[in-house]
Write a protein that holds these residues in place. Structure first.
Motif, PDB file in Angstrom:
ATOM      1  N   UNK A  17      11.411  -8.936   5.513  1.00 39.39           N
ATOM      2  CA  UNK A  17      10.440  -9.026   6.600  1.00 39.39           C
ATOM      3  C   UNK A  17       9.395  -7.937   6.406  1.00 39.39           C
ATOM      4  N   UNK A  18       8.472  -8.162   5.499  1.00 39.55           N
ATOM      5  CA  UNK A  18       7.512  -7.102   5.211  1.00 39.55           C
ATOM      6  C   UNK A  18       6.312  -7.148   6.143  1.00 39.55           C
ATOM      7  N   UNK A  19       6.144  -8.279   6.783  1.00 39.95           N
ATOM      8  CA  UNK A  19       4.980  -8.403   7.649  1.00 39.95           C
ATOM      9  C   UNK A  19       3.723  -8.781   6.882  1.00 39.95           C
ATOM     10  N   UNK A  20       3.826  -8.962   5.560  1.00 38.03           N
ATOM     11  CA  UNK A  20       2.639  -9.260   4.751  1.00 38.03           C
ATOM     12  C   UNK A  20       2.571 -10.757   4.495  1.00 38.03           C
TER      13      UNK A  20
END
Lengths: 102, 630, 171
Positions: free
Chosen positions: B605-608
């Protein structure tokens, strides 16, 4: 009209689609990401048109019309959001939009 | 009149129900009236039923009464049904009347106790369960009564629950008897599996038909039943709970741990005597256990300081006599001793209760004395009880113990060794009994008498003393005139004892003489050891070896010590070692693994956006691959 | 005719590659316009004249113009361009190219497994398309117009007060 095998038209569409995908994955600038999406949509439309023409039906073109309408709406809203984001983060870096991390 | 049989166990249960629900709201007098009244009514009906039984005996001296079918599973359909034959009748009479007298005694003895009505509720429950046990016509109902009396024993030993030591004693009693109960349950399973029924009459008939004498199944089944009996009756090796059970109030000790519950094992073996006859090794084991226990407990009784513990060990010893009788085939003699023991042991316990209350809750014999002049009534009834316990005429103990000694001598299953052991036990019994008497009633008074017995306490003492002497009149040794009302009555149900060739049935006179002589010998020995001890004896008692021996006997031949090390400590160690609970570890491990995977997947879950897009593309690739290759 | 198809196809692919690999946004957009025009030629070759026209008018003519407007509005400047070049190091293209190539190969493989090997495209004129739109696809058309309306409203709302969001650190 042309006697090109349908597979070739489909290969062209696939090539354009996956080029768009590569661009989507590689570029960090949000503008170029949106651009890549447009490329992909266009390629999908090409598939529909080719199929419709192959079977001598207008449905393929009708489908392309709808895709076009959708792409237009999407571009409008997407670019508006892009402007918002630029104002908010002062950058167009897609990796900067990671508040959902974790 | 026999149709009223069902009232006998029901009335105590009704008493329990009333006291259990309304107990706290009743005044003590009302609670006592309900508690004693229910048992009194039950005793009354027992008398009526007995009269009817004796005057108009039913067919085969056996009356059956089915109330309803308990359950029906496959071929298993035990009923709530009662069987009244000679054996059951004798037991019912003993339980009902002795319980009534003890309940009456408790009215005065337990006065002023908090939880007064609770006490009578539990006692009523106990009496009801015991009556169900003796009247049951199938082993499942008997087991119900068995468990019920075990429960009440636990509740009543730990009656003064605020003291943790009482709770421990109650738990110890329950757990040790549980071991026996487990053996009994397995025995029931075995019997049902092989013989298809648990109704006692049918069971005995089928066993006699299908199992030859000495067959493995008979040995296994009777050994398991013996296991159960040994637990409940506090015989070797499960005798450790009874001395500690004296933590309960004295009426409890009198009723449960002297007269009734502990005799349930004897009753069980007598009921299923056919099985034991089919398994001679087990029957021999019964006799040997009895003989060993009576000696072991006899020695331990010599060293005890607490008056109730002396009586506890003497109970263990006397039940050993009953087991010995059962082991040599003298079934009726065992039951007769059970009856007489119920009378005189209850008498002794109740008298001891009076002594304890008189000296302000003093239990230690060496701090008692001088009560002969202060409480003459208690002294005389105690003396009668002591005579009975030692086997001296005119008390019934003389007749019953003498009968057992005679039968042990006579029976082919007995022999000189067992007889000598029993005789030795009689000497020990006499010594510790009169030691008790001299210490408690002789010598100087250590403190003024605090509490004297009231009418409700004196009456049962007198009645029990009377019964002790009366019972002797109903069954007197053959060599001295011979009255056999009780044993003859029992022979309607139980087989007659076998007689070895060359011996006289009913015994010869010299056997009785030796028995009485040995008992009489105990009296001066007891005197020399206690009140009349000369300097030499006193010095001998203080030597290192004497003290060590006394300590060993005081601790009940170190059985508690042994069980602690062999059973309790390893189990406690195991429990502590498994505190983390290795089975729980598995489940906690599962949860932990889920957490670990979560942490692992967090990294995705890197948010990228590009990362997410890449994973979508990879997923698409995967699916395409699956489509292509599968 | 077939030659035109393959030529136009090649142009489209090359133009797209160029479009996606430029650092300068305007350059990329112009390349993409070329690519779209090439695709329009492909449409024409396939006999779909109507959508060929639409492609030029709407896609290349409207959507791309919107992109150009936005780029102009952003007015990014030299710093942005430098950063863009930095982001476009060759190594960045490795995984995406690999992924795209693999997927392309997979799709091509699927196409040729059990392919029917038929060919030939027929011309489908505007009239037929029109009849379809006003016939069976009437509802779709109305929904598309609704969609455009909502897009319009959304864009309008989002663009209305540019200073709607607080700057970074607050929002």
């Amino acid at each position: 009209m042309a006697t090109v095998p349908m597979e070739h038209a489909l290969i062209l569409a696939a090539a354009l689609f996956f080029l768009g995908l590569a661009g989507l994955l590689a570029r960090r600038n949000l503008l170029f990401i949106l651009l890549s999406i447009e490329v992909m949509l266009n390629a999908a439309g090409l598939v529909f048109v080719a199929a419709g023409s192959r079977w001598s039906q207008p449905d393929g073109q009708v489908m392309f019309l709808f895709i076009l309408a959708m792409a237009a709406a999407e571009v409008a809203v997407g670019l508006a959001l892009l402007l918002e984001f630029h104002h908010y983060a002062h950058t167009l870096d897609a990796d900067a939009a990671s508040r959902m991390k974790g | 009149m026999l149709r009223l049989l069902w009232l006998i166990p029901i009335l105590p249960f009704a008493g329990f129900a009333l006291l259990g629900v309304f107990g706290r709201k009743l005044r003590p007098a009302t609670a006592a009236a309900v508690g004693v009244g229910s048992i009194g009514l039950s005793a009354g009906f027992s008398a009526l039923v007995t009269a009817s039984f004796l005057l108009h005996p039913p067919a085969g001296h056996n009356h059956m009464q089915t109330l309803w079918t308990w359950m029906r599973v496959g071929g298993f359909a035990p009923g709530i049904a009662f069987q009244l034959d000679a054996l059951a009748l004798v037991m019912v009479l003993v339980v009902a009347f002795v319980s009534f007298l003890i309940h009456l005694y408790s009215v005065g003895y337990m006065r002023g106790e908090p939880d007064y009505s609770q006490f009578f509720a539990y006692m009523n429950l106990f009496v009801g369960s015991m009556l169900v046990l003796v009247l049951a016509d199938n082993l499942v109902l008997l087991y119900l009564g068995w468990e019920g009396v075990g429960l009440c024993s636990y509740l009543l030993i730990g009656f003064w629950y605020k003291d943790a030591a009482n709770g421990r004693a109650a738990r110890k009693a329950f757990i040790v008897t549980r071991i026996g109960d487990a053996a009994l349950a397995v025995g029931l399973f075995l019997l049902f599996y092989h013989l298809g029924t648990l109704r006692i009459q049918e069971l005995m008939e089928r066993a006699a038909l299908q199992w030859p004498s000495g067959s493995g199944l008979a040995i296994a089944a009777s050994a398991l039943l013996l296991g159960g009996a040994v637990g409940k009756s506090a015989q070797l090796p499960l005798q450790v709970w009874l001395p500690d059970a004296m933590a309960g109030p004295t009426p409890v000790s009198a009723l449960i741990h002297a007269a009734t519950m502990v005799t349930a094992g004897v009753y069980l073996i007598a009921r299923t005597h056919t099985l034991f006859s089919l398994a001679p090794p087990v029957q021999t084991a019964v006799a040997i256990i009895g003989a060993a226990t009576l000696l072991l407990a006899g020695f331990s009784g010599l060293a005890q300081r607490d008056i109730k513990r002396v009586l506890a060990y003497s109970t263990i010893s006397q039940i050993g006599y009953m087991f010995l009788a059962l082991g040599v085939g003298a079934w009726a003699a065992a039951i007769f001793h059970l009856l007489s023991h119920a009378f005189f042991k209850a008498l002794l316990f109740l008298a001891a209760g009076a002594v304890i209350h008189a000296l302000r809750n003093e239990h230690d014999l060496y701090r008692m004395g001088g009560l002969r002049r202060e409480m003459p009534l208690v002294f005389w009834v105690f003396l009668i009880g002591a005579f009975a316990l030692s086997g001296l005429p005119p008390a019934d103990g003389f007749a019953s113990k003498g009968l057992i000694l005679t039968e042990t001598w006579n029976s082919p299953l007995g022999g000189t060794g067992l007889w000598a052991a029993a005789l030795g036990g009689a000497l020990l019994t006499s010594i510790y009994t009169f030691r008790m008497l001299f210490l408690a009633f002789g010598g100087p008074l250590p403190q003024p008498v605090a509490r004297r017995p009231g009418v409700t306490e004196k009456l049962p003492l007198l009645l029990l003393a009377a019964l002790t002497i009366l019972a002797a009149g109903l069954n007197w040794p053959a060599a001295w005139g011979g009255v056999s009302l009780i044993t003859n009555f029992l022979h309607h149900t139980l087989p007659a004892p076998p007689v070895r060739t060359g011996r006289v049935a009913g015994g010869e006179a010299w056997l009785e003489v030796i028995a009485v002589g040995v008992a009489l010998l105990g009296i001066p020995i007891a005197w020399l050891l206690t009140r009349g001890a000369p300097a030499t004896v006193r010095a001998a008692l203080q030597t290192r070896s004497a003290t060590a021996l006394r300590g060993f006997w005081l601790g009940g031949w170190a059985f508690d010590w042994l069980y602690d090390r062999v059973l309790v400590w390893p189990l406690v160690w195991l429990a502590r070692a498994n505190e983390a609970d290795f089975i729980d570890l598995f489940y906690r491990g599962l949860a932990g693994m889920a957490g670990w995977f979560h942490q692992l997947l967090r990294w995705t879950q890197t948010g990228r956006i590009r990362w997410y897009a890449t994973s979508v593309a990879l997923g698409a690739l995967l699916i395409l691959a699956l489509v292509i290759f599968l | 005719m077939n030659v035109v198809f393959y030529l136009a196809g090649a142009v489209a692919i090359i133009a797209t590659v160029l479009a996606l690999s430029r650092a300068n946004a305007v350059h990329a957009l112009l390349h993409l316009v070329v690519s779209l025009l090439a695709v329009a030629v492909v449409f024409f070759v396939l006999g779909a004249r109507f959508v060929a026209a639409l492609e030029v008018i709407v896609y290349a003519g409207a959507i791309m113009v919107v992109f150009v407007f936005v780029v102009m509005m952003l007015n990014l400047g030299q710093a942005a361009a430098a950063r863009e070049r930095e982001w476009l190091r060759p190594g960045v293209w490795l995984i995406p190219a690999l992924l795209a190539a693999t997927l392309l190969a997979a799709v091509v493989y699927i196409m040729f497994v059990g392919a029917s090997r038929d060919s030939g495209f027929a011309t489908v004129g505007p009239k037929a398309v029109g009849l379809a739109l006003f016939g069976p696809y009437l509802l779709g058309v109305e929904l598309a117009s609704l969609l455009l309306l909502s897009g319009l409203l959304g864009a309008f709302h989002l663009g209305r007060r540019v200073r709607r969001l607080e700057p970074e650190g607050g929002g």
